[in-house]
Structure formats: C-alpha cells, structure tokens
Design a protein around this motif. Structure first.
Motif, PDB file in Angstrom:
ATOM      1  N   ARG A 120      42.196  36.502  34.049  1.00 54.23           N
ATOM      2  CA  ARG A 120      43.617  36.062  33.656  1.00 54.23           C
ATOM      3  C   ARG A 120      44.551  34.955  35.130  1.00 54.23           C
ATOM      4  NH1 ARG A 120      44.287  42.543  34.566  1.00 54.23           N
ATOM      5  NH2 ARG A 120      42.470  41.928  36.828  1.00 54.23           N
ATOM      6  N   ALA A 126      50.801  37.320  31.356  1.00 52.08           N
ATOM      7  CA  ALA A 126      50.482  38.649  32.599  1.00 52.08           C
ATOM      8  C   ALA A 126      49.594  39.353  31.596  1.00 52.08           C
ATOM      9  CB  ALA A 126      51.725  39.477  33.596  1.00 52.08           C
ATOM     10  N   TYR A 127      48.196  39.937  31.919  1.00 51.21           N
ATOM     11  CA  TYR A 127      47.660  40.225  30.792  1.00 51.21           C
ATOM     12  C   TYR A 127      46.905  41.758  31.978  1.00 51.21           C
ATOM     13  CZ  TYR A 127      47.956  37.229  27.457  1.00 51.21           C
ATOM     14  OH  TYR A 127      48.525  36.377  26.032  1.00 51.21           O
ATOM     15  N   PRO A 128      47.573  42.342  32.071  1.00 51.11           N
ATOM     16  CA  PRO A 128      47.028  44.064  33.288  1.00 51.11           C
ATOM     17  C   PRO A 128      45.855  44.764  32.182  1.00 51.11           C
ATOM     18  CG  PRO A 128      49.327  44.575  32.617  1.00 51.11           C
ATOM     19  CD  PRO A 128      48.902  42.558  32.042  1.00 51.11           C
ATOM     20  N   ASN A 129      46.007  45.090  31.050  1.00 51.15           N
ATOM     21  CA  ASN A 129      45.082  45.223  29.965  1.00 51.15           C
ATOM     22  C   ASN A 129      43.700  44.859  29.707  1.00 51.15           C
ATOM     23  OD1 ASN A 129      45.923  43.039  28.634  1.00 51.15           O
ATOM     24  ND2 ASN A 129      45.195  43.311  27.140  1.00 51.15           N
ATOM     25  N   GLN A 131      40.839  44.570  32.391  1.00 57.48           N
ATOM     26  CA  GLN A 131      40.709  44.652  33.205  1.00 57.48           C
ATOM     27  C   GLN A 131      40.058  46.690  32.740  1.00 57.48           C
ATOM     28  OE1 GLN A 131      41.921  47.543  35.422  1.00 57.48           O
ATOM     29  NE2 GLN A 131      43.716  47.937  33.974  1.00 57.48           N
TER      30      GLN A 131
END
Length: 395
Positions: A120, A126-129, A131
């Motif tokens: 990331r 932002a790619y909080p997904n 993980q």
C-alpha cells in the motif's frame, strides 16, 4: 511423477486460462540409443506433437550446453500453407509473469523496494482492505501467489474463465476488457476482500502481477513496457519483445485456435499493464531468454530464490515454479502460459544446462498434456546422451 501430479491437483501449473487436468509425463519404455543429431530429434518431437488432435503447429526452442536450436512444424491456419517462422510473434501468456519477476528481482537488488514492503505504500489511494487482521499484503506475497487477491480483476472475469473451453469464452473476455484500464483496476481493487492471512496459502493471482507492474512503474518512474523492453534489451539482447503491437507487428502475430473451434479466435485482450499475460515474442527471442536464464548472474539467481516452500518438492520464487525431487530432471524452474489461442511452457534445467521453450497455436483441454509429453521426451533423450548412450554421436 509425484511432484507434477501434486502441482496439478493444486492448479499451480496453470494460469487463469487453464483448468484442472492430469498432465501426461512420458516415461522411458526402454533404453534409448540416439541415432541422429539433436536438431533432428527436436524436429521429430515437434512433428509428433502436432499429430495430436486439434494441434495445428508448434515452435520449439532449445538451448543445450551453449548450443541453440529452433524448429517449426505445421501450418498455423488449418488448410492453408502457413508455417510458423522465426519472425512469427507469439502470445506467451503467463510466461510474461517470469519476466515481471525478473524485473522485481532487479529492483530488489537495486534497493528500489523490499520484499517485505507493504504494497500500500506504492498505491496512490488508501486501501484499508488490503490486509487481514492487521497483516498487510507484502511484495513477496504478490510474487509467490500468496496474497489472497482474486485471480483476475474485474472479478466477473473469473466466472467466465471457470468454463474455459466454452466457445463463448474469448468473446466474453474481450467484452470485459474492452476499455478496462488502470483506473478501473484500482476502482475494483477497493472492493477486494482478503479472507486469510497473506503469505501462507497458494492461490494463483494474475491481479497480483498487474499490481507488481504498477509498483515497478512507481519506483522507476517509467511505464512498464519501457522498463520491460529496456531491461531485457540490455541484459539479454532481447530487442523484439512487446506488449502492445504496431500495425506492422500485429500482421506477424500467430493465428490461433480456442478449444475445438475450427475458426481462428481473436488475440488475448489487453490487460491494464499486461505484465501477467500480454507479452509477445518470437521463438528466437525466447531462445535468448533461455540463454539469459542459463547464464545465471545476480538477477537470475535472485529471481529463482525460494520465497515460499509449500512442501519439499514444490516452491515459488519470483513467479517461478521450483520443483525438486524429480529423478530425471533434477531441480528445475518452470512456468506454463496460455491465452485463448495458444499455450506454451518454459523449463530451465541446470542439471543438463538445458532450457526448453515450446508453444502451440491452439489452447484446449489437452494442449498442456501434449506439450508436457513432448518436453519429457526431449529430456529423456538428452539424459540418454548425457549417460553415454550417444557416445561418438552428435551432442
């Protein structure tokens, strides 16, 4: 052979255009005594290969202890004199991934990135997904197909590919990827759900190779195709590899057939970066790639370093399948490639200082089986020469 059957059961050999099928490994039926030079042997294997149902033509490139061989057999278009030649451009499918892996190995050695980097940090949103319970996808997970990403983006492509042999598949793929670009890929990436901890379970993911190409573009500040062509021009004298073709180059692209369809099908649709399956090359260019691999060197060594060992017989490097425990072949490195109208294999076998590239212009449910048998026959005959059966004859 146990290692091969194990890999097939887990679909580790197959790219997103293939299906589970038991590979045929041709065993030695008796002592083989070479009676002809190796070029003639390769020609014979090629001729036998295209006798298989639905196979129209093949090109085989071999590098053996420094000597180069290229043989073409058959006609690319059924019922029309159209033999492949040294200028025929082939779609090499997922063999493209090994090229991307080589570029990533070079980037690691140049300290442009690290294998344990969270992917990331190279994304612009932002790619909080991306993980699982706090464990991020790292670069090593992209390279070893352990990221948990889906095979293809958009995900509806995976539904189409689930029934690869359906004659509608090429048309439906073309519809999906028409005007599907990098912005669409990143939009769909937001919706991905990672359902297990990255780094443990194998799940083939061409989307991970596309992300690897983006990361290379970010760290080198250059488009992926320029990076690809520049590196392999300088490192391997490969001046003819392409992702996108000019009109003149497109005229040299091999005609190909999907499944049992008697009508030639369209080329593989363009993916956002093309790193996972869009590279085109001639047989002589692939022979240069074999020579580059056999010569070794820091980048090649790094690219074939084990990143994940799934069991004592099967590991993954930088997209390379690494197989151990094969009595005949020794430790070897291999990859399969396939698009809706061609399939190919590459094998690198240090035991014999041997590299083999085989490609056909047909893609069906028995194509991989036929090519694997052809490769096994070649290896058996070379092993017989190495073991002294061919003393006094051309090697």
């Amino acid at each position: 052979m146990q290692a091969t059957s194990m890999m097939v059961r887990n679909r580790r050999w197959f790219n997103h255009f293939l299906w589970p099928a038991a590979l045929l490994v041709a065993g030695c039926t008796g002592e083989y005594v070479p009676a002809k030079d190796l070029e003639a042997e390769i020609d014979e294997v090629a001729a036998t290969l295209i006798k298989q149902p639905l196979l129209h033509s093949t090109s085989i490139g071999v590098v053996y202890r420094g000597k180069e061989f290229i043989r073409h057999r058959g006609d690319m278009e059924a019922g029309k004199p159209s033999p492949p030649t040294d200028v025929t451009l082939y779609e090499i499918g997922s063999l493209s991934k090994t090229l991307a892996g080589t570029l990533m190995a070079n980037a690691v050695l140049e300290r442009k990135l690290g294998l344990d980097d969270d992917i990331r940090i190279y994304l612009h949103e932002a790619y909080p997904n991306l993980q699982y319970q706090g464990d991020p996808i790292r670069i090593r997970h992209l390279l070893s197909h352990t990221s948990g990403l889906p095979n293809m983006l958009p995900e509806r492509a995976n539904t189409v590919l689930a029934d690869f042999t359906d004659q509608r598949t090429p048309r439906e793929l073309n519809a999906i990827y028409t005007r599907y670009g990098k912005a669409d890929f990143f939009r769909d990436l937001h919706a991905v759900e990672i359902r297990r901890a990255p780094g443990k379970d194998y799940a083939y993911a061409s989307s991970g190779t596309e992300l690897a190409a983006h990361i290379l573009e970010t760290v080198y500040k250059s488009d992926y195709e320029s990076l690809l062509r520049g590196f392999f021009r300088d490192a391997a004298a490969m001046t003819g590899i392409r992702i996108r073709l000019s009109d003149a180059e497109a005229a040299r692209l091999a005609v190909g057939y999907h499944s049992d369809n008697a009508v030639p099908t369209t080329p593989m649709p363009q993916l956002p970066w093309g790193a996972s399956g869009n590279v085109k090359a001639t047989a002589p260019e692939m022979v240069k790639y074999l020579k580059f691999q056999l010569a070794g060197g820091p980048v090649v060594t790094e690219s074939r370093r084990t990143l994940v060992e799934f069991d004592p017989e099967f590991s993954i490097g930088y997209f390379w399948n690494i197989v151990d425990g094969d009595r005949l072949k020794g430790i070897y490195y291999a990859h399969h490639g396939g698009v809706p109208r061609s399939q190919c294999y590459i094998y690198i076998m240090p035991k014999y200082d041997l590299g083999i590239f085989v490609i056909t212009n047909q893609s069906g449910d028995q194509t991989a089986r036929a090519m694997e048998a052809a490769i096994s026959t070649l290896v058996e005959r070379i092993a017989a020469r190495e073991n002294g059966a061919g003393q006094g004859l051309s090697r």
